[in-house]
Design an enzyme around this catalytic site. Structure first.
Site, PDB file in Angstrom:
ATOM      1  CD  GLU A  37      42.088 -33.698 113.208  1.00  0.00           C
ATOM      2  OE1 GLU A  37      40.937 -34.048 113.257  1.00  0.00           O
ATOM      3  OE2 GLU A  37      42.740 -34.560 113.220  1.00  0.00           O
ATOM      4  NE  ARG A 262      28.653 -31.377 114.715  1.00  0.00           N
ATOM      5  CZ  ARG A 262      29.485 -32.144 115.246  1.00  0.00           C
ATOM      6  NH1 ARG A 262      29.631 -33.217 115.782  1.00  0.00           N
ATOM      7  NH2 ARG A 262      30.731 -31.950 114.601  1.00  0.00           N
ATOM      8  CE  LYS A 272      36.830 -31.205 110.169  1.00  0.00           C
ATOM      9  NZ  LYS A 272      38.169 -30.691 110.812  1.00  0.00           N
TER      10      LYS A 272
END
Length: 559
Positions: A37, A262, A272
């Site tokens: 994204e 992850r 983020k």
RNA sequence: UGGGGAUUGGUCUAGCGGUAGGACAGCGGACUCUGGAUCCGUAGGCCCAGGUUCGAAUCCUGGAUCCCCAGCCA
């Protein structure tokens, strides 16, 4: 692109692909994608996913798309798109003509939504966000059906069309899938497919005022692109039934979603949102600050794409939540730079040394090896003269046990030059600080050899004062003081106040034309690169990528 | 106390019924004109309890612990 590194390991994902290949599930195709994204810069965790997806495609002779998952215009920006493209390319991967955007499929997705409405599988809900939450139930209690759930297909079609036409305010209505309000999987309790957002999209402008939700859009994007293995992180495992449901109800091509854990790194924050916070609150100078775990930060720090790929290969892929020791990342960059970085001499904290018996005004050049690991890199000349700078750390007036460097009366070797002996120490009268050393040199030891076979334990680096180039050197250290800053509620309270120390040092004259991005080993100190933003021919700025392994530091610690 | 996942040395990771291996980190040593690199050596592990089996990290049963999910974020 070509396969990087050696034989890739067969992790559980590759095992699945091998099986699919054997059974001919996708006709022998392997097609992956990296779907970021564009709402932030890529970080080392994304690098893991990039290496996985592009690496698998390369290994199996398949394809990997780069696709922007740009379904939320309020968070996404063109700047992020550009940085992501640059970063993936820099890491060494190529998507040829397959650069896609989820927003490219908005019309198609809309039609699919209409199809679902017509099938009685989706409805427009007038409940507010707050009401929807209340109707959803809890982890243990089932939800309740919305009063608008049984609207007619015609009414739903009409309402949905008017949502698109912009007749309704943000948040006033939403299109929902009609699944099961009592499902133990909350994702299946009539999830929203479209929300109304009168927002400017970085690609579609104001063409749309309804935007698809991730759960609705993502599987469609994968389906439209003919992805075979849709690899994502663990938190989406619960969403897979929904992903499957949409594709099933639509009767379209159905990729297989596979989830992996992850990446987490010690002393590092990866979210983020938090990285953005570091940037916005000025704790770092930007997304590409060399202390950031972003790809651009690592690049500016001096990391190579090869080292990052090697790291991603070594950490493996599994479903266990794990936190990799940041020392492994450091190992990977040292390993790479050890083989490739030219050696050079630079002094971080200069201490002036006068060679009393060396002729005043004389200069000579000594031969230095550019890289002992690679003879092909050749030799260079380094100027030597009467006044030098050495590292303050390389002199101790009162040397501890096992300290092999310079001290009063001690003899050490100046790398590639001469053996010198310290004969006098000049101190600042007020502070007592050592400001200058007087030494004598042995002319017989030119090049650092000892014709009489005498052994010298210490070899130190130096720079000729008259020839030295001044340089700003930024010494970076970990950004956080604790192993898991992500577990600390107020992670800003655990920032390392000494994550950056800037010193003015001097480097040998061969660095005069050093180009931005160039990487060097400053002998005995570490790897440094010319800062890509702030360095110029008139003002050299170096970033310390990583120190050399420092055995002495360990010994000293135990003393 | 709903659902979904996970559990192998300090940290990652292999193993797929037959002697638990590798990497990083640690420790010791050799070598060295970088206290770098390299080389050699070394310590340390199958979440627990039962069961099946000649034999279990692996299969079965029960338990424990950790992670994720109640955005109109992705």
């Amino acid at each position: 692109m070509t396969t990087h590194g050696t034989a890739a390991p067969t992790d559980f994902i590759r095992a699945i692909i091998n099986e699919d290949l054997k059974t001919g599930k996708y006709g022998g195709r392997v097609h992956t994608r990296f779907p970021p994204e564009p709402n932030g810069y890529l970080h080392i965790g994304h690098a893991k996913s990039i290496c996985l997806n592009f690496g698998i495609a390369a290994q199996y002779g398949g394809l990997c798309n780069l696709r922007f998952d740009d379904t939320n215009p309020v968070k996404e920006e063109e700047e992020y798109v550009e940085s992501i493209i640059e970063d993936v390319r820099w890491l060494g991967f190529d998507w040829q003509d397959r650069l896609f955007y989820g927003s490219d499929y908005f019309e198609q997705m809309y039609e699919y939504a209409v199809q679902l409405i017509k099938a009685g599988k989706a409805y427009v809900d007038d409940l507010s966000a707050d009401e929807v939450r209340q109707y959803r139930g809890t982890l243990i209690d089932p939800g309740r059906e919305s009063p608008h759930r049984s609207r007619s297909v015609e009414e739903n079609l009409d309402l949905f069309e008017r949502m698109r036409a912009g007749e309704f305010a943000d948040g006033s209505r939403v299109l929902r899938a009609k699944i099961d309000m009592s499902s133990p999987n909350l994702n299946m309790r009539d999830p929203a497919m479209y929300r109304i957002l009168h927002a400017e999209h970085h690609r579609t402008g104001d063409r749309w005022c309804i935007y698809p939700m991730y759960d609705w859009a993502h599987g469609l994007e994968d389906s439209i692109e003919g992805i075979t293995h849709s690899i994502c992180t663990l938190e989406f495992e619960d969403h897979r039934p929904l992903y499957d449901w949409f594709l099933e109800e639509l009767g379209v091509y159905h990729p297989q979603q596979i989830e992996f854990a992850r990446l987490n790194l010690t002393y590092t924050i990866m979210s983020k949102r938090r990285l953005l916070q570091l940037v916005e609150r000025g704790h770092v100078t930007g997304w590409d600050d060399p202390r950031m775990p972003t790809v651009s930060g690592l690049r500016r720090r001096g990391y190579t794409p090869e080292s990052i790929r090697s790291f991603c290969e070594r950490i493996g892929v599994a479903k266990t939540d794990s936190t990799i020791d940041v020392a492994l990342l450091e190992h990977c960059i040292r390993e790479d730079l050890n083989k490739r970085a030219p050696r050079v001499m630079g002094v971080l904290r200069p201490l002036r040394v006068v060679i009393d018996n060396y002729p005043e005004g004389q200069t000579e050049e000594v031969d230095a090896v550019n890289n002992p690991e690679d003879p092909d890199m050749g030799m260079r000349k380094v100027p030597f003269s009467r006044v030098l700078y050495i590292e303050q750390d390389d002199f101790r007036e009162d040397p501890p046990d096992k300290f092999f460097r310079l001290a009063p009366g001690r003899e050490v070797r100046l790398r590639y030059a001469y053996l010198i002996t310290c004969v006098d120490v000049v101190k600042d009268e007020r502070t007592g600080e050592v400001v200058e050393l007087h030494c004598t040199y042995d002319p017989e030891t030119r090049g650092g050899t000892t014709p009489d076979g005498r052994k010298v334990k210490g070899t130190i680096h130096w720079v000729s004062a008259a020839h030295a180039l001044e340089a700003e050197v930024r010494l970076y250290d970990r950004l956080f003081t604790v192993e898991d800053p992500g577990d600390v509620a107020d992670f800003e309270s655990v920032l390392n106040p000494n994550s950056l120390e800037t010193v003015t040092g001097c480097v040998e004259s061969s660095l005069a034309g050093a180009a931005p991005g160039n990487r060097y080993q400053f002998e005995r100190l570490g790897y440094f690169c010319v800062d890509s933003k702030d360095s110029s021919s008139g003002r050299l700025v170096f970033n310390r990528t990583v120190t050399l392994r420092d055995t002495w530091a360990k010994i000293e610690k135990k003393l």
